[in-house]
Motif scaffolding. Sequence first.
Motif, PDB file in Angstrom:
ATOM      1  N   THR A 178       0.871  -1.451   0.139  1.00  0.00           N
ATOM      2  CA  THR A 178      -0.542   0.322   0.127  1.00  0.00           C
ATOM      3  C   THR A 178       1.436   0.964   0.043  1.00  0.00           C
ATOM      4  N   VAL A 179       1.845   1.006   1.187  1.00  0.00           N
ATOM      5  CA  VAL A 179       2.273   2.488   0.918  1.00  0.00           C
ATOM      6  C   VAL A 179       3.738   2.612  -0.201  1.00  0.00           C
ATOM      7  N   HIS A 180       4.742   1.663  -0.918  1.00  0.00           N
ATOM      8  CA  HIS A 180       5.122   1.693  -2.056  1.00  0.00           C
ATOM      9  C   HIS A 180       4.454   2.415  -3.101  1.00  0.00           C
ATOM     10  N   THR A 181       3.368   1.372  -3.062  1.00  0.00           N
ATOM     11  CA  THR A 181       2.453   2.003  -4.483  1.00  0.00           C
ATOM     12  C   THR A 181       1.898   3.862  -3.968  1.00  0.00           C
ATOM     13  N   ILE A 182       1.610   3.783  -2.871  1.00  0.00           N
ATOM     14  CA  ILE A 182       1.513   5.054  -3.071  1.00  0.00           C
ATOM     15  C   ILE A 182       2.047   6.082  -3.404  1.00  0.00           C
ATOM     16  N   THR A 183       3.579   6.318  -2.469  1.00  0.00           N
ATOM     17  CA  THR A 183       4.606   6.182  -2.622  1.00  0.00           C
ATOM     18  C   THR A 183       4.622   6.328  -4.450  1.00  0.00           C
ATOM     19  N   GLY A 184       4.936   5.870  -5.075  1.00  0.00           N
ATOM     20  CA  GLY A 184       4.946   6.384  -6.386  1.00  0.00           C
ATOM     21  C   GLY A 184       3.707   7.252  -7.164  1.00  0.00           C
ATOM     22  N   PHE A 185       3.125   8.103  -6.992  1.00  0.00           N
ATOM     23  CA  PHE A 185       2.605   9.253  -6.629  1.00  0.00           C
ATOM     24  C   PHE A 185       2.894  10.613  -6.206  1.00  0.00           C
ATOM     25  N   ILE A 186       3.359  10.158  -4.690  1.00  0.00           N
ATOM     26  CA  ILE A 186       4.209  10.198  -4.179  1.00  0.00           C
ATOM     27  C   ILE A 186       5.704  11.234  -4.765  1.00  0.00           C
ATOM     28  N   SER A 187       6.101   9.946  -5.675  1.00  0.00           N
ATOM     29  CA  SER A 187       7.132  10.556  -6.762  1.00  0.00           C
ATOM     30  C   SER A 187       6.693  11.529  -7.545  1.00  0.00           C
ATOM     31  N   LEU A 188       5.905  11.627  -7.905  1.00  0.00           N
ATOM     32  CA  LEU A 188       5.355  12.468  -8.802  1.00  0.00           C
ATOM     33  C   LEU A 188       4.576  14.271  -8.368  1.00  0.00           C
ATOM     34  N   LEU A 189       4.795  14.165  -7.161  1.00  0.00           N
ATOM     35  CA  LEU A 189       4.184  15.496  -6.401  1.00  0.00           C
ATOM     36  C   LEU A 189       5.519  15.672  -5.942  1.00  0.00           C
ATOM     37  N   VAL A 190       6.907  15.718  -6.462  1.00  0.00           N
ATOM     38  CA  VAL A 190       7.640  16.086  -5.808  1.00  0.00           C
ATOM     39  C   VAL A 190       8.634  16.470  -6.962  1.00  0.00           C
ATOM     40  N   GLY A 191       7.762  16.077  -8.542  1.00  0.00           N
ATOM     41  CA  GLY A 191       8.507  16.426  -9.156  1.00  0.00           C
ATOM     42  C   GLY A 191       9.663  15.320 -10.380  1.00  0.00           C
ATOM     43  N   ASP A 192       9.343  14.155  -8.966  1.00  0.00           N
ATOM     44  CA  ASP A 192      10.939  13.625 -10.046  1.00  0.00           C
ATOM     45  C   ASP A 192       9.998  12.075 -10.059  1.00  0.00           C
ATOM     46  N   ASP A 193       9.986  12.461 -11.795  1.00  0.00           N
ATOM     47  CA  ASP A 193       9.073  11.407 -12.380  1.00  0.00           C
ATOM     48  C   ASP A 193      10.609   9.662 -12.732  1.00  0.00           C
ATOM     49  N   ASP A 194      11.093  10.371 -12.797  1.00  0.00           N
ATOM     50  CA  ASP A 194      12.095   9.410 -13.094  1.00  0.00           C
ATOM     51  C   ASP A 194      12.513   8.262 -12.059  1.00  0.00           C
ATOM     52  N   ALA A 195      12.102   8.759 -10.733  1.00  0.00           N
ATOM     53  CA  ALA A 195      12.461   8.158  -9.415  1.00  0.00           C
ATOM     54  C   ALA A 195      11.102   7.203  -9.790  1.00  0.00           C
ATOM     55  N   ALA A 196       9.725   7.854  -9.607  1.00  0.00           N
ATOM     56  CA  ALA A 196       8.937   6.815  -9.574  1.00  0.00           C
ATOM     57  C   ALA A 196       8.982   5.741 -11.040  1.00  0.00           C
ATOM     58  N   ALA A 197       9.559   6.773 -12.172  1.00  0.00           N
ATOM     59  CA  ALA A 197       9.688   5.198 -12.617  1.00  0.00           C
ATOM     60  C   ALA A 197       9.994   4.328 -12.614  1.00  0.00           C
ATOM     61  N   ALA A 198      11.277   4.469 -11.535  1.00  0.00           N
ATOM     62  CA  ALA A 198      12.497   3.184 -11.525  1.00  0.00           C
ATOM     63  C   ALA A 198      12.110   2.513 -10.403  1.00  0.00           C
ATOM     64  N   MET A 199      11.224   3.468  -9.693  1.00  0.00           N
ATOM     65  CA  MET A 199      10.265   2.725  -8.318  1.00  0.00           C
ATOM     66  C   MET A 199       9.531   1.599  -8.403  1.00  0.00           C
ATOM     67  N   LEU A 200       8.877   2.090  -9.442  1.00  0.00           N
ATOM     68  CA  LEU A 200       7.754   1.554 -10.496  1.00  0.00           C
ATOM     69  C   LEU A 200       7.858   0.534 -10.667  1.00  0.00           C
ATOM     70  N   GLU A 201       9.118   0.741 -11.681  1.00  0.00           N
ATOM     71  CA  GLU A 201       9.465  -1.017 -12.584  1.00  0.00           C
ATOM     72  C   GLU A 201       9.611  -2.081 -11.194  1.00  0.00           C
ATOM     73  N   THR A 202      10.223  -1.402 -10.573  1.00  0.00           N
ATOM     74  CA  THR A 202      10.952  -2.391 -10.250  1.00  0.00           C
ATOM     75  C   THR A 202       9.689  -3.571  -9.140  1.00  0.00           C
ATOM     76  N   LEU A 203       8.329  -2.208  -8.838  1.00  0.00           N
ATOM     77  CA  LEU A 203       7.558  -2.647  -8.160  1.00  0.00           C
ATOM     78  C   LEU A 203       6.779  -4.006  -8.761  1.00  0.00           C
ATOM     79  N   VAL A 204       6.747  -3.711 -10.146  1.00  0.00           N
ATOM     80  CA  VAL A 204       6.317  -4.396 -11.331  1.00  0.00           C
ATOM     81  C   VAL A 204       6.566  -5.737 -11.118  1.00  0.00           C
TER      82      VAL A 204
END
Length: 886
Positions: free
Chosen positions: A531-557
């Motif tokens: 739950t926290v991991h998935t929400i953090t993907g959105f949080i990354s977008l809200l801090v403008g770190d789209d690259d971190a969001a993509a890398a984190m979520l690709e790992t999660l997927v």
Amino acid sequence: MLRGDAGIGKTILLDRASEMAGGMRVLRGIGIEFEAELPFAGLHMLLHPFLDRLDALPGRQADVLRGAFGIAETVVRDRFLIGVATLTLLSDIADDRPLLCLLDDAQWLDDASSAALLFAARRLTAEPIAMIFAVRGDEAVLPAPGVEAVRVRGLDPSTAAALLAEYAPGLADPVRARVLREADGNPLALIELAAALAAEQHSGRVLHEFHVGPLPAVGRVQDAFRRQIADLPAATQLALVVAAADDTTSVNVIMDAGKALGLSAADLDPAVRSGLVIVTGDGMSFRHPLVRAAAYRAATSVDRVSAHRALAEVLLDGSNADRRAWHLAAATSEPDEEVAGELERAAQRAGSRGGSTAMATAYERSAELSIHPARRSTRLAKAARAAYDAGRTAWATDLASRAAASTDDASVIAEATYIQAQIDVERVSPAAGGKVALNGARRIVSCSPEQAAIMLTEAVWIAWVGGDSVLATTGRGPLEAVTLPPTSPLRPAVAGMLGFLDLLDGAPAAAMEPMRGLVAAVQAGSVDSLTVHTITGFISLLVGDDDAAAAMLETLVVTLRAGGMVGWLPYALEPLALAQCLRGRFLDAAAAATEGTALAVEVGQRNQVTAMTAISAWLDAVSGDEERCRSLAAEVNAQAARHVAATACARWALGLLELAAGRADAALEHLDSIYRDRIGYGYEIRAAPDFVEAAVRSGHIDRARTMSSVFQEWARHSGHLSTGALALRCQALLDQGSDADTGYAAALRAHETASRPYDMARTHLVYGEWLRRQRRRSDAGAQLSAAMELFDRLGARRWAERAAAELEVLGARPAPRSSDTGGSARLTPQELQVVRLAAAGLSNKEIGAQLFLSPRTVGHHLYRVFPKLGVTRRMELAYLDLGSVT
């Protein structure tokens, strides 16, 4: 799927299909009413001859099937993985010759088996596999969206009369007419009623039931079977009760249980001679399921209890532990903690195998037999969780309500409330679910701080997604009250959500550091909550770190795929698709959105379907598919009250569509609607640069300046080059003279460093338009040509057309634009996923395991993409440019 009444002829049709199968391999299975609580009993019946093939399956799939069948201690974390494994095994069985699977009485398959088989059935695309289900009842019984249904009707009057004449030629005319009327074309009813009436007429007795009002044909057939059973010796009737209560179909088990009741093998002979039961070797079956039902339901309660108790006494080995537990439960009418414990252990075994429905049923019955109130409420809460996991929301609501009402234990009440909140997210709206979850979490802040932290994280997030920022901010107090140990991995989650609330309150300076801390913690792997991991993907977008969001979520997927957690994937694919949109990786975004939509439909996640539809609309706006964009956006807007965040994305899509077409006023109207009911620093902040451009183009400079100021403050605290470049573009749109020139040039340098091709193309375009208005024709032509080239490569057709139109105003003749934007751009999203994995060296089975496809479907995709890519051999894929830029 053949649907129809009992006796209407579905089994005969399956028999006929088997006869017509020719050289096909035929597998037959049947649902047994008394096995409905045993997870995967039906699937095991169908596939057990091929268990030796499990080693050929990808490792995780082989493990979960072994766990499902009870031949290995494997915990199944996602029930849908069993469906994927079933599909792969069926595909493997069909590898040497076509396969026909026939499932009779499918309405009595246990839920776990039917879910797995229907999951596989909906994915039969390239496989030489046919599946036919026979179901008693209409569409409300075993719903199967995506599977073609055929309603089996009764015989026409002339055929019915001919059949009756064949089976009962000597019936008197009034009796024959009554049989035809009562049977209503049901073949089994005609045959059985004819036999019963012929016997009655021959003996001279009157069949009194035929002097009352009409009854359904099934009831008449059961009455006929019941009369046949009543004519048997009492010992034979009791033996039939034991056989009807048993679900092993083993003569030895039935006879062993019968011995405890003083019965012998000879007592079963009259039933065999009458044709009511059929014995073949060590197996025994009833002539028709209605015979079983008649034998069981006609018995006294004392005989039924005796039969179940006797069966429990002979099913003592470990492989029959679940059957024994249910027989004990059927023989118990008063609270009994020993039996309750047996059922609880059965529930745990069902849960470890992914049988959520069976788990819920066992926990519920265990609760009913519990002596201790605390155990009763805990078992009800566990039953509610299992029912929710099985998608049985009405049942889960009832169980959760009963659990909460039966205890004062705050943790049980909180869990019951949390389940209700998760149900309300889909059934009512995310905001409604958030409200319930917040109320539940408040109860356990002091006694269960870690559970409270996860509940509050999700509650705050879904309240905001549902459009209720005020409700979300009420989570601040409970979050601040959570006291976690210094080493708790959830501390960054609590701090990050408090930062998120600061952002909603318009304080990005205070928000960014704790939000970045949460992103860093998840990246480091120190937070294991999905739950926290998935929400953090959105949080990354809200801090403008789209690259971190993509890398984190690709790992999660990747993790979710490896674990076969199909139900979690749509939640991870949504923010991943958004991250790829914002990075300009449109094919990757489309692949995530397409897969996420298909899986969300499969698992019944209505809100996720809405969210993915909004992202697809955004991608269509970029590509210029106006008709599809508007259609998808209309679907999302129809759910505006339920999913405000998705609605904002759909409105952003419509604004982009208008902006690309040069309709600035219409674009501003759509974009402005995003901000009417929301604070500006949430998800909608990412649409601000488009709002600024639309406002400037439509002459609303003050509104553009206000939004630009909001975005620039957010971008400054974000600190990323990509967001900084957009802030520079916004300012340049508002500036005049050399300031604008300098601003555009600085924005382009930042775009290039941040590797944002779409954002760079947009800046080239507005810079070129500005230069044209400054009459700097040569400079303008260079910028517009660069924009058009990038848009063409990205597949942003409408934007490319706008750049070409600007070049034509300059009097320049744009270079011919190729319709071929590269091989990978011509692939569908799923084809792109398949070909990338194949290029990485994965086998078809390994690719299928990751994408939840059969190996044959993977091969079918590769067969279709080779010509598109201009290759003839698999090894050539490794040398292609299959990067994610387009």
